[in-house]
Write a protein that holds these residues in place. Sequence first.
Motif, PDB file in Angstrom:
ATOM      1  N   THR A 353       0.841  -1.206   0.000  1.00 19.04           N
ATOM      2  CA  THR A 353       0.000   0.000   0.000  1.00 19.04           C
ATOM      3  C   THR A 353       0.870   1.247   0.000  1.00 19.04           C
ATOM      4  OG1 THR A 353      -1.654  -1.223   1.265  1.00 19.04           O
ATOM      5  CG2 THR A 353      -1.883   1.173   1.195  1.00 19.04           C
ATOM      6  N   SER A 354       1.945   1.235   0.779  1.00 22.41           N
ATOM      7  CA  SER A 354       2.856   2.381   0.824  1.00 22.41           C
ATOM      8  C   SER A 354       3.473   2.648  -0.543  1.00 22.41           C
ATOM      9  CB  SER A 354       3.958   2.116   1.859  1.00 22.41           C
ATOM     10  OG  SER A 354       4.924   3.148   1.852  1.00 22.41           O
ATOM     11  N   GLN A 355       3.911   1.575  -1.205  1.00 22.14           N
ATOM     12  CA  GLN A 355       4.518   1.726  -2.529  1.00 22.14           C
ATOM     13  C   GLN A 355       3.515   2.281  -3.535  1.00 22.14           C
ATOM     14  OE1 GLN A 355       5.964  -2.206  -3.346  1.00 22.14           O
ATOM     15  NE2 GLN A 355       7.473  -2.143  -1.705  1.00 22.14           N
ATOM     16  N   ARG A 394      13.784   7.914  13.464  1.00 15.28           N
ATOM     17  CA  ARG A 394      13.235   7.367  12.221  1.00 15.28           C
ATOM     18  C   ARG A 394      12.918   5.890  12.355  1.00 15.28           C
ATOM     19  NH1 ARG A 394      17.784   8.196   7.753  1.00 15.28           N
ATOM     20  NH2 ARG A 394      16.421   6.844   6.565  1.00 15.28           N
ATOM     21  N   LYS A 395      13.682   5.170  13.172  1.00 17.98           N
ATOM     22  CA  LYS A 395      13.409   3.744  13.354  1.00 17.98           C
ATOM     23  C   LYS A 395      12.113   3.521  14.136  1.00 17.98           C
ATOM     24  CE  LYS A 395      16.084   3.240  17.637  1.00 17.98           C
ATOM     25  NZ  LYS A 395      17.220   2.569  18.293  1.00 17.98           N
ATOM     26  N   LEU A 403       7.129   3.001   4.782  1.00 20.39           N
ATOM     27  CA  LEU A 403       7.012   4.459   4.683  1.00 20.39           C
ATOM     28  C   LEU A 403       8.367   5.144   4.802  1.00 20.39           C
ATOM     29  CD1 LEU A 403       3.771   5.155   6.756  1.00 20.39           C
ATOM     30  CD2 LEU A 403       4.094   5.586   4.327  1.00 20.39           C
ATOM     31  N   LEU A 404       9.292   4.500   5.517  1.00 21.84           N
ATOM     32  CA  LEU A 404      10.646   5.042   5.615  1.00 21.84           C
ATOM     33  C   LEU A 404      11.273   5.195   4.240  1.00 21.84           C
ATOM     34  CD1 LEU A 404      12.243   3.103   8.613  1.00 21.84           C
ATOM     35  CD2 LEU A 404      12.216   5.570   8.361  1.00 21.84           C
ATOM     36  N   ASN A 427      13.689  13.845  10.045  1.00 20.33           N
ATOM     37  CA  ASN A 427      14.503  12.662  10.320  1.00 20.33           C
ATOM     38  C   ASN A 427      15.035  11.973   9.073  1.00 20.33           C
ATOM     39  OD1 ASN A 427      14.425  12.912  13.016  1.00 20.33           O
ATOM     40  ND2 ASN A 427      13.001  11.246  13.411  1.00 20.33           N
ATOM     41  N   LYS A 428      14.436  12.241   7.939  1.00 19.81           N
ATOM     42  CA  LYS A 428      14.968  11.698   6.692  1.00 19.81           C
ATOM     43  C   LYS A 428      14.482  12.568   5.563  1.00 19.81           C
ATOM     44  CE  LYS A 428      13.900   8.807   2.922  1.00 19.81           C
ATOM     45  NZ  LYS A 428      12.749   8.210   2.247  1.00 19.81           N
TER      46      LYS A 428
END
Length: 464
Positions: A353-355, A394-395, A403-404, A427-428
Motif C-alpha cells: 500500500t505504501s509503494q 526514524r526507526k 514508509l521510511l 529525520n529523513k
Amino acid sequence: MNYGTLLISKAIEANDPNALLRFNIAEADLPTQGERKAFRYVMQYAEQHRGQAPTAEMVTNEVPDFQPDFNIEASYDYLAKNLKEQAAEREFIELVNGRIDPETNRQVKAPQLAEKFEAAQKSGDMGSFFEWLTKQAESLKMRTNVRNSVGTDIKRDIDKFKAEYENRKAGESFRIWRSKFDFINRAMGGYVSSNVYVIYGKSGRGKSAIALEEVVNCAMQGANVLIWSMEMGWYEVLVRLYVSISGSLGVTTATLNGVNMEAGFNSRDVRQGNLNEEFEAGFMEFLGQLNDILPGNITVRGVDDEDFGSRTLRDLKSDIIETKADVVLVDPFYYLDYEANTSKTAGGDAANTSQKLRRLAGHTKATIFALTQADEEDEKDSEDGPRELKLPQRKGVKKTKALLEDAALLIAVDTNAKEGRGMIGLNKGRDGGEGESAEIIYLPQIGVVKQPEAGEAAAAQFEF
C-alpha cells in the motif's frame, strides 16, 4: 483492416521482433488463432536467436494459417493503437453478449454484464456492481495503452525535457508548497508535487494538528486540498480548520508570558456551540467571508461520512480526480484499506500500500501527507515537573517500515499542549535537511501553531 497481421509482418520484414514488445503487444490483443500462433513463434524464435526475426517463409511453414502482408506503409504506432482499440472493443462486446466460438458457433462465455447486474439487484448491493463496472472500464482503457519507447532518452528527448522545464517555470506541471514552518522551507525548499511526506509521532502528540496547519497553509497558497480523516468526524475537522484559519488572521488577541499575540476562536467553544454572543457574531461573519479569505479550497472526508465505507487507494485516486486535489492528507495511513499482500511476507500488505501510495502521488502529481504513529516508550517527568520534548527517531515509525523508504521526508512531532510548546524535526530527507529541528508555540485550541517570533516565548504555561 487486419492490424495484427500487418504488425507481425512489419516486424518480420524489418527484422525487428522487439518492436512487438516495445509497443506493448500481447497475444491476447490478436483476434485470430493464426495470428496468435505466428506471434508466439516469432517471439520464441527471437528469444533463441539473439533478437533476430524468422523469415516469412519460416513463419508460413510453421504456421500455415498465417499469411504475411508486406504492403505496409503505416507506422508501428498507428498499427498498434488500432489493434489495441479493436481488442478493447471485442472485450467490451464479450462483457455484454458473451463469447461465441467461431468454429462451433456455440457460446463459450456467458455475458457478464447482465449476470453481474442481476446478481446485484437480487442482493441489493448495487455499489459492488458499479465498482466491478468501474474496474472493467479501467481495464479496457489500459488495454488501449500503447508504449512506443522505454523511459526517457537523455539525447533523443531533449525537446521533451525543455517542454517540461518551461511547464515547471510557468508553474503548470510542478508546484512547491511552502511549509508554515520556516526551518522546513530553509532545509527543504518546501513540499514538492508528486511526493509523499510522512508526519509521525506518538499517540496524542499533535500529528494531526501539525498536518492540518500544513494543509491549511497550502490552501492559503491556492491549493485544492483533500483530507481523508479516518479517525475524526467531519465536524471536528472543520472546527480545527476554522480555528486554524482564524488564528492565521488574528481575529482575537491572546497573551503568552506577557506578550500579546494574534489568535483565533476557541476550538472548545466552537466544538460545543458555546461561543458568547459577541464571538458567535464574529465567527458567523468569518464564515461568511471564507470565500475571500481562502484562495484555495479544502474538501473533508470524515470518519462519520455515510459514503466513506471503502477506503482503498482506488477510492482515494477517484476523490483526487473529482476534487482536482493538489494536496492530500491521509490521516492516518494505517486506516486505509490495504492492498493485497502479494509478497506473502509479514507486513507485505502495508508495504504494498505504501509503494502504491507513492506511485499514486506521481500519477496524480499531488503532494500527499501520510500520518502514522511512532513507537511508544516509557517516559518520566523531569525533576522540575515539565516533560522534556523528545522527537521520535526514524526507526520508530510504527505500523509500516515501508514508509521510511517511500517518503520524500519524515517529519517527527512531539508537543505538550498544556505547556503551549512543541518540537518538529526532519529525520529523513531525500533532498537533504536530515537532523534539522525547531521548537514551536503549540496552542491549537486557539489556532496558534507556529515558530516563535522575536519576543515570543515557545515554552510557558498559557492561561485562557
